[in-house]
Design an enzyme around this catalytic site. Sequence first.
Site, PDB file in Angstrom:
ATOM      1  N   ASP A   1     -34.125  10.340  32.907  1.00  0.00           N
ATOM      2  CA  ASP A   1     -34.379  12.062  32.398  1.00  0.00           C
ATOM      3  C   ASP A   1     -34.567  12.374  34.421  1.00  0.00           C
ATOM      4  OD1 ASP A   1     -37.464  12.074  32.923  1.00  0.00           O
ATOM      5  OD2 ASP A   1     -36.731   9.780  32.486  1.00  0.00           O
TER       6      ASP A   1
ATOM      7  N   ASP B   1     -42.099  16.709  25.172  1.00  0.00           N
ATOM      8  CA  ASP B   1     -42.197  16.104  26.641  1.00  0.00           C
ATOM      9  C   ASP B   1     -43.818  16.131  25.878  1.00  0.00           C
ATOM     10  OD1 ASP B   1     -43.222  15.047  29.356  1.00  0.00           O
ATOM     11  OD2 ASP B   1     -41.719  16.616  30.047  1.00  0.00           O
TER      12      ASP B   1
ATOM     13  N   GLU C   1     -47.505  16.027  27.723  1.00  0.00           N
ATOM     14  CA  GLU C   1     -48.266  14.831  29.208  1.00  0.00           C
ATOM     15  C   GLU C   1     -48.988  16.445  29.996  1.00  0.00           C
ATOM     16  OE1 GLU C   1     -46.687  14.047  32.145  1.00  0.00           O
ATOM     17  OE2 GLU C   1     -43.990  15.089  31.288  1.00  0.00           O
TER      18      GLU C   1
END
Length: 251
Positions: A49, A138, A140
């Site tokens: 990624d 994503d 986080e």
Amino acid sequence: MDTPYPKYRSMRTFTTLLLSLVLAATLLAFGAGPAQADPEVKANPEGIDVSHYQGAINWGAVRSAGIEFAWIKSTEGTSYKDPRFNTNYPAAHAAGVIRGAYHFARPGSSSGATQANYFASSGGAWSADNLTLPGALDLEAGCHGLSQTAMRNWILDFYNTYKSRTGRDVVIYTTRSWWTSCTGNWTGMGTRSPLWVAHWGVSSPAIPVGFPTWTAWQFTDNGRVNGISGAVDRNHFNGSRDRLLALANNT
């Protein structure tokens, strides 16, 4: 009795050679050459990624190194688009890398629906072309000021909006610790979204509660791949290439 062509012992041999030469000349005329080896294909595909932090990427070299899939950063929040996305995304496709986009979530700044729409409109949509993965969310960098209940609602809002826009279940990228802290071990996404789990330096990843298994595993943030000059996140896929293609094609 000797033939007029002493190098050959029969007219059959000579005729066979002549036909072979004619065939070879025909192939060359149409641009055919020696068979080229396909890029490496592994039983469990390897992936990466990337974002603008990796700089310029030679995607042909990446594919030749055996990398079969990639998630490429597209957006963050509702106002940021990765400056290399418009280069990386089509270049990966042209090199034969099965790729998808990912969105870095900012749940404290706007609703899940707002960010899902921005993502889908800025490169995160999906097409059935054998080379496009569903987009990834994503999750986080802390809980962004949201309670566990509010975070669950935000994720579900993003998921529902993305699926309405694209017809696909968004992939969830996270860690077990983030999922525990920020959703309270919510089990509401395990039957909806494929899991892309991050866990570095271990022989197998810790799975967030509620997910039956991992689909992709980011096993290091310090990998090396031909075609990329510095460190890059590397990933395993949990299954064969056929299963990777099934994820790409929604089959």
